[in-house]
Design a protein around this motif. Structure first.
Motif, PDB file in Angstrom:
ATOM      1  N   ASN A 112      74.714   7.920  43.837  1.00 32.44           N
ATOM      2  CA  ASN A 112      73.510   7.336  44.410  1.00 32.44           C
ATOM      3  C   ASN A 112      72.269   7.938  43.745  1.00 32.44           C
ATOM      4  O   ASN A 112      72.028   9.145  43.823  1.00 32.44           O
ATOM      5  N   ILE A 113      71.480   7.087  43.093  1.00 31.76           N
ATOM      6  CA  ILE A 113      70.276   7.563  42.405  1.00 31.76           C
ATOM      7  C   ILE A 113      69.006   7.173  43.149  1.00 31.76           C
ATOM      8  O   ILE A 113      67.899   7.465  42.681  1.00 31.76           O
ATOM      9  N   ALA A 114      69.153   6.527  44.307  1.00 31.26           N
ATOM     10  CA  ALA A 114      67.980   6.146  45.094  1.00 31.26           C
ATOM     11  C   ALA A 114      67.632   7.274  46.051  1.00 31.26           C
ATOM     12  O   ALA A 114      68.028   7.282  47.222  1.00 31.26           O
ATOM     13  N   LEU A 115      66.897   8.238  45.549  1.00 30.23           N
ATOM     14  CA  LEU A 115      66.431   9.362  46.352  1.00 30.23           C
ATOM     15  C   LEU A 115      64.912   9.404  46.274  1.00 30.23           C
ATOM     16  O   LEU A 115      64.336   9.367  45.184  1.00 30.23           O
ATOM     17  N   ALA A 116      64.273   9.477  47.419  1.00 31.25           N
ATOM     18  CA  ALA A 116      62.809   9.573  47.479  1.00 31.25           C
ATOM     19  C   ALA A 116      62.446  10.969  47.957  1.00 31.25           C
ATOM     20  O   ALA A 116      62.849  11.379  49.053  1.00 31.25           O
ATOM     21  N   SER A 117      61.750  11.705  47.115  1.00 34.90           N
ATOM     22  CA  SER A 117      61.441  13.110  47.400  1.00 34.90           C
ATOM     23  C   SER A 117      62.715  13.888  47.713  1.00 34.90           C
ATOM     24  O   SER A 117      62.734  14.772  48.575  1.00 34.90           O
ATOM     25  N   HIS A 125      63.528   8.784  56.879  1.00 39.89           N
ATOM     26  CA  HIS A 125      62.813   9.504  55.837  1.00 39.89           C
ATOM     27  C   HIS A 125      61.423   9.884  56.346  1.00 39.89           C
ATOM     28  O   HIS A 125      60.716   9.064  56.938  1.00 39.89           O
ATOM     29  N   PRO A 126      61.018  11.143  56.134  1.00 38.97           N
ATOM     30  CA  PRO A 126      59.728  11.588  56.681  1.00 38.97           C
ATOM     31  C   PRO A 126      58.518  10.882  56.094  1.00 38.97           C
ATOM     32  O   PRO A 126      57.416  10.982  56.665  1.00 38.97           O
ATOM     33  N   GLU A 127      58.698  10.146  54.990  1.00 41.09           N
ATOM     34  CA  GLU A 127      57.564   9.447  54.391  1.00 41.09           C
ATOM     35  C   GLU A 127      57.562   7.948  54.691  1.00 41.09           C
ATOM     36  O   GLU A 127      56.846   7.182  54.045  1.00 41.09           O
ATOM     37  N   MET A 128      58.338   7.543  55.702  1.00 40.94           N
ATOM     38  CA  MET A 128      58.203   6.196  56.235  1.00 40.94           C
ATOM     39  C   MET A 128      56.885   6.105  56.989  1.00 40.94           C
ATOM     40  O   MET A 128      56.469   7.058  57.660  1.00 40.94           O
ATOM     41  N   SER A 129      56.230   4.949  56.925  1.00 45.49           N
ATOM     42  CA  SER A 129      54.982   4.776  57.666  1.00 45.49           C
ATOM     43  C   SER A 129      54.702   3.300  57.876  1.00 45.49           C
ATOM     44  O   SER A 129      55.265   2.438  57.202  1.00 45.49           O
ATOM     45  N   GLN A 143      54.185   9.907  49.049  1.00 48.50           N
ATOM     46  CA  GLN A 143      52.839  10.259  48.584  1.00 48.50           C
ATOM     47  C   GLN A 143      51.894   9.057  48.670  1.00 48.50           C
ATOM     48  O   GLN A 143      50.988   8.897  47.854  1.00 48.50           O
ATOM     49  N   GLY A 144      52.127   8.193  49.671  1.00 47.42           N
ATOM     50  CA  GLY A 144      51.244   7.064  49.903  1.00 47.42           C
ATOM     51  C   GLY A 144      51.456   5.870  49.000  1.00 47.42           C
ATOM     52  O   GLY A 144      50.672   4.925  49.027  1.00 47.42           O
ATOM     53  N   THR A 145      52.528   5.871  48.195  1.00 42.85           N
ATOM     54  CA  THR A 145      52.800   4.784  47.252  1.00 42.85           C
ATOM     55  C   THR A 145      54.013   3.997  47.718  1.00 42.85           C
ATOM     56  O   THR A 145      55.118   4.533  47.797  1.00 42.85           O
TER      57      THR A 145
END
Length: 218
Positions: A112-117, A125-129, A143-145
């Protein structure tokens, strides 16, 4: 065009556990959308999904899986692939830290290469918003992207490499999770891929896998 305010302006594919037409351009005016097909994941799909949506102590059952398999050869002058992804879910934010951990993975030759941070792509994921002006309730935005780039090394001149894109509902069939994928290819190639043939394979249990044969062009 500009799909759901994400700034997607190149051709690509949409993978969803629900109805992809629910996630066309437009603001989030309908609340949490859901199209529950009630189709269970296969054993092989569970094996791929458990590391993405499981926890240290529990793995969960998966439903309404959409899987895209791509086989490709690499020319001798290229050594990596690259593509862009937007991940969003209607499970956010109500079901964060619950058993309903919808997720997405990209397996390259079994990894699995789909890793975010450094973390798997799922609703915990803590960067869901919440992103204003999009149909999905939550979008992963490191990072807001909202547009994430994934790259991976491949051996120059290698053949029969395999990419598997997979997205699933976890623990139930309700509340959709959707992924936009575009600009798939090798560095410096426009267009990057040539489709030689493709098919949709429907299993006896109602699952559908899309299988395409592609080659990285010279």
């Amino acid at each position: 065009g500009d799909n759901n305010g994400y700034g997607l302006n190149q051709p690509g594919i949409v993978l969803s556990t629900g109805n992809v037409t629910d996630y066309q351009s437009g603001p989030n005016t309908t609340g949490s959308r859901t199209t529950g097909y009630g189709v269970s994941a296969t054993g092989d799909q569970e094996t791929l999904l458990d590391p993405i949506t499981g926890t240290a102590t529990s793995n969960f059952s998966h439903f309404d899986v959409t899987q895209l398999d791509i086989e490709f050869d690499v020319t001798s002058d290229k050594n990596f692939i690259s593509f862009y992804v937007v991940f969003g879910s209607e499970e956010y934010a109500e079901y964060v830290n619950s058993q309903y951990i919808d997720g997405f993975g990209i397996y390259l030759n079994g990894q699995n290469i789909a890793l975010a941070s450094g973390k798997p792509v799922n609703i915990n994921h803590p960067e869901m918003s919440a992103i204003a002006g999009t149909e999905l309730d939550g979008v992963l935005s490191p990072q807001g992207t909202v547009i994430m780039q994934f790259t991976a090394l491949v051996a120059p001149g290698s053949v029969n490499n395999k990419l598997t894109f997979i997205v699933a509902d976890t623990s139930d069939s309700a509340l959709d999770t959707t992924v936009f994928v575009f600009s798939l290819g090798a560095a410096g190639h426009t267009p990057p891929l040539t489709i030689s043939n493709g098919s949709v394979v429907e299993g006896n249990d109602g699952t559908r896998n899309m299988v395409f044969q592609l080659k990285l062009a010279e």
